[in-house]
Design a protein around this motif. Sequence first.
Motif, PDB file in Angstrom:
ATOM      1  N   TYR A  97     -13.357  -2.151   1.371  1.00 26.02           N
ATOM      2  CA  TYR A  97     -13.545  -0.448   1.312  1.00 26.02           C
ATOM      3  C   TYR A  97     -12.179  -0.028   0.403  1.00 26.02           C
ATOM      4  N   GLN A  98     -12.620   0.838  -0.507  1.00 26.55           N
ATOM      5  CA  GLN A  98     -11.480   1.637  -1.124  1.00 26.55           C
ATOM      6  C   GLN A  98     -11.950   3.146  -1.215  1.00 26.55           C
ATOM      7  N   SER A  99     -11.240   3.815  -0.961  1.00 28.78           N
ATOM      8  CA  SER A  99     -11.610   5.282  -1.153  1.00 28.78           C
ATOM      9  C   SER A  99     -12.029   5.659  -2.553  1.00 28.78           C
ATOM     10  N   GLY A 158      -9.550  -3.981  -1.920  1.00 27.52           N
ATOM     11  CA  GLY A 158     -10.041  -3.411  -0.727  1.00 27.52           C
ATOM     12  C   GLY A 158     -10.120  -4.468   0.454  1.00 27.52           C
ATOM     13  N   ILE A 159      -9.381  -5.690   0.165  1.00 22.97           N
ATOM     14  CA  ILE A 159      -9.305  -6.444   1.147  1.00 22.97           C
ATOM     15  C   ILE A 159      -8.120  -6.613   2.005  1.00 22.97           C
ATOM     16  N   GLY A 160      -7.043  -5.918   1.394  1.00 23.35           N
ATOM     17  CA  GLY A 160      -5.770  -5.953   2.077  1.00 23.35           C
ATOM     18  C   GLY A 160      -5.597  -5.460   3.438  1.00 23.35           C
ATOM     19  N   LEU A 161      -6.221  -4.721   3.975  1.00 25.74           N
ATOM     20  CA  LEU A 161      -6.074  -3.951   5.211  1.00 25.74           C
ATOM     21  C   LEU A 161      -7.193  -4.629   6.140  1.00 25.74           C
ATOM     22  N   ALA A 162      -8.273  -4.880   5.651  1.00 32.67           N
ATOM     23  CA  ALA A 162      -9.311  -5.930   6.507  1.00 32.67           C
ATOM     24  C   ALA A 162      -8.386  -7.205   6.913  1.00 32.67           C
ATOM     25  N   PHE A 163      -7.640  -7.728   5.741  1.00 31.34           N
ATOM     26  CA  PHE A 163      -6.952  -9.148   6.206  1.00 31.34           C
ATOM     27  C   PHE A 163      -5.785  -8.920   7.025  1.00 31.34           C
ATOM     28  N   THR A 180       1.028   6.745   8.479  1.00 30.92           N
ATOM     29  CA  THR A 180       1.683   5.886   9.291  1.00 30.92           C
ATOM     30  C   THR A 180       0.526   4.714   9.699  1.00 30.92           C
ATOM     31  N   PHE A 181       1.105   3.437   9.444  1.00 25.00           N
ATOM     32  CA  PHE A 181       0.355   2.350   9.877  1.00 25.00           C
ATOM     33  C   PHE A 181       1.159   1.712  11.355  1.00 25.00           C
ATOM     34  N   ILE A 182       0.488   1.738  12.609  1.00 29.39           N
ATOM     35  CA  ILE A 182       1.335   1.205  13.507  1.00 29.39           C
ATOM     36  C   ILE A 182       0.475  -0.390  14.023  1.00 29.39           C
ATOM     37  N   GLY A 231       3.270   9.670   1.471  1.00 32.73           N
ATOM     38  CA  GLY A 231       2.701   9.796   0.031  1.00 32.73           C
ATOM     39  C   GLY A 231       1.144  10.584   0.358  1.00 32.73           C
ATOM     40  N   ILE A 232       0.090  10.026  -0.352  1.00 33.69           N
ATOM     41  CA  ILE A 232      -0.847  11.194  -0.618  1.00 33.69           C
ATOM     42  C   ILE A 232      -1.699  10.926   0.541  1.00 33.69           C
ATOM     43  N   GLY A 233      -1.649  10.210   1.763  1.00 33.43           N
ATOM     44  CA  GLY A 233      -2.489  10.306   2.746  1.00 33.43           C
ATOM     45  C   GLY A 233      -3.731   9.902   2.652  1.00 33.43           C
ATOM     46  N   ASN A 287       0.937  -1.264   0.038  1.00 32.68           N
ATOM     47  CA  ASN A 287      -0.189   0.043  -0.183  1.00 32.68           C
ATOM     48  C   ASN A 287       1.072   1.331  -0.005  1.00 32.68           C
ATOM     49  N   ALA A 288       1.777   1.230   0.612  1.00 32.03           N
ATOM     50  CA  ALA A 288       2.716   2.561   0.792  1.00 32.03           C
ATOM     51  C   ALA A 288       3.399   2.690  -0.530  1.00 32.03           C
ATOM     52  N   PHE A 289       3.758   1.741  -1.266  1.00 28.00           N
ATOM     53  CA  PHE A 289       4.241   1.845  -2.590  1.00 28.00           C
ATOM     54  C   PHE A 289       3.281   2.405  -3.574  1.00 28.00           C
ATOM     55  N   LYS A 290       1.895   1.867  -3.476  1.00 30.29           N
ATOM     56  CA  LYS A 290       0.964   2.281  -4.401  1.00 30.29           C
ATOM     57  C   LYS A 290       0.636   3.755  -4.112  1.00 30.29           C
ATOM     58  N   PHE A 291       0.739   4.318  -2.887  1.00 30.50           N
ATOM     59  CA  PHE A 291       0.072   5.688  -2.594  1.00 30.50           C
ATOM     60  C   PHE A 291       1.120   6.554  -2.429  1.00 30.50           C
ATOM     61  N   THR A 292       2.407   6.264  -2.866  1.00 29.04           N
ATOM     62  CA  THR A 292       3.583   7.320  -2.559  1.00 29.04           C
ATOM     63  C   THR A 292       4.154   7.463  -3.762  1.00 29.04           C
ATOM     64  N   LYS A 323     -12.764   3.611   8.017  1.00 27.01           N
ATOM     65  CA  LYS A 323     -13.417   2.922   7.123  1.00 27.01           C
ATOM     66  C   LYS A 323     -12.233   1.754   6.387  1.00 27.01           C
ATOM     67  N   ILE A 324     -10.998   2.252   6.340  1.00 21.17           N
ATOM     68  CA  ILE A 324     -10.052   1.534   5.540  1.00 21.17           C
ATOM     69  C   ILE A 324      -9.808   0.111   5.928  1.00 21.17           C
ATOM     70  N   PHE A 325     -10.107  -0.252   7.206  1.00 19.91           N
ATOM     71  CA  PHE A 325      -9.897  -1.699   7.613  1.00 19.91           C
ATOM     72  C   PHE A 325     -11.027  -2.578   7.471  1.00 19.91           C
TER      73      PHE A 325
HETATM   74  P1  ADP Z   1      -6.652  -2.156  -1.791  1.00 20.70           P
HETATM   75  O1  ADP Z   1      -6.408  -3.468  -2.171  1.00 20.70           O
HETATM   76  O2  ADP Z   1      -7.715  -1.395  -2.356  1.00 20.70           O
HETATM   77  O3  ADP Z   1      -5.345  -1.272  -1.466  1.00 20.70           O
HETATM   78  P2  ADP Z   1      -6.493  -2.063   1.289  1.00 20.70           P
HETATM   79  O4  ADP Z   1      -7.649  -2.609   2.205  1.00 20.70           O
HETATM   80  O5  ADP Z   1      -5.183  -2.265   1.312  1.00 20.70           O
HETATM   81  O6  ADP Z   1      -7.190  -2.298  -0.112  1.00 20.70           O
HETATM   82  O7  ADP Z   1      -6.627  -0.612   1.379  1.00 20.70           O
HETATM   83  C1  ADP Z   1      -7.956   0.141   1.774  1.00 20.70           C
HETATM   84  C2  ADP Z   1      -7.789   1.707   1.276  1.00 20.70           C
HETATM   85  O8  ADP Z   1      -7.034   2.495   2.147  1.00 20.70           O
HETATM   86  C3  ADP Z   1      -7.098   2.044  -0.038  1.00 20.70           C
HETATM   87  O9  ADP Z   1      -7.999   1.697  -1.214  1.00 20.70           O
HETATM   88  C4  ADP Z   1      -6.592   3.408   0.126  1.00 20.70           C
HETATM   89  O10 ADP Z   1      -7.613   4.194  -0.065  1.00 20.70           O
HETATM   90  C5  ADP Z   1      -6.264   3.315   1.677  1.00 20.70           C
HETATM   91  N1  ADP Z   1      -4.905   3.423   1.862  1.00 20.70           N
HETATM   92  C6  ADP Z   1      -4.277   2.215   2.456  1.00 20.70           C
HETATM   93  N2  ADP Z   1      -3.044   2.459   2.659  1.00 20.70           N
HETATM   94  C7  ADP Z   1      -2.671   3.646   2.307  1.00 20.70           C
HETATM   95  C8  ADP Z   1      -1.563   4.345   2.089  1.00 20.70           C
HETATM   96  N3  ADP Z   1      -0.295   3.995   2.798  1.00 20.70           N
HETATM   97  N4  ADP Z   1      -1.746   5.495   1.826  1.00 20.70           N
HETATM   98  C9  ADP Z   1      -2.773   6.253   1.554  1.00 20.70           C
HETATM   99  N5  ADP Z   1      -3.862   5.330   1.339  1.00 20.70           N
HETATM  100  C10 ADP Z   1      -4.043   4.186   1.712  1.00 20.70           C
END
Ligand code: ADP
Length: 218
Positions: free
Chosen positions: A174-176, A188-193, A216-218, A158-160, A127-132, A168-170
């Motif tokens: 969910y995807q923004s 949208g299952i990465g963080l839930a997982f 920052t994810f802690i 990154g974009i924050g 995710n960090a790589f995807k959004f930076t 909601k992101i967990f």
């Molecule tokens: P996805 O597979 O869509 O990345 P995730 O469950 O991993 O799904 O993440 C959910 C949402 O959280 C993403 O769609 C994004 O909007 C947000 N997100 C997660 N990590 C980051 C991050 N490092 N920086 C910005 N947004 C993030």
Amino acid sequence: LKSQFFANISHEFRTPLTLIIGPVEQLWSKTKRVAWKHQLNLVLRNARYLQTLINQLLDFAKLEAGGMSLRAQETDLVQFVKRIVASFMSLAERQHISLRFESAETVISCYVDHDKFSKIITNLLSNAFKFTPNGGVIVVSIEKTEQQKVNLRVEDNGIGIAKHQQYKIFDRFYQSPDVKTSGQLGTGIGLAFAKEMVELHRGSIAVESEPGVGSTFI
Ligand code: ADP
């Protein structure tokens, strides 16, 4: 039934995909033609991405069916996390991102399930790589707390994430909304997982973020 169905199809997808990746890897290593190498690289990168998605789906189905248990073993977290971060170095170079690992301790001994713990870190790092954007900075750090706990941080500039989206992101799937429209890949299952895996380790996961500044994810 739904979980069982997902588990079955992901399993069925995995075998042919493995049989595609193997021969393509062989072709890649045998050919000397740069143009072919380039095309085969594309095939491999996308096949591996598909493989990651399928594995994620399979894990998720297993989790839903309650079939996941912790197989923890004593581990030096410093070496363990360092090795995972190192596996992202070539991606960091490709994206011109500065990737760092930090730990004040040389050894942090802890019980973790290797497979599940590496999936937590891999998810957060992906995710960090995807959004930076290019030129950004990603830092992974670990520290021992006074309560005999360990804090692991994955930080990017990154974009924050907007405040109203942070809770909601967990959630599953969910995807923004801007991620969906930007054509960025994801399920949208990465963080839930990751959250479920953290909780299986009796830990907790949280995010601190400021749009345009980083997360920052802690
Ligand atoms: P996805 O597979 O869509 O990345 P995730 O469950 O991993 O799904 O993440 C959910 C949402 O959280 C993403 O769609 C994004 O909007 C947000 N997100 C997660 N990590 C980051 C991050 N490092 N920086 C910005 N947004 C993030």
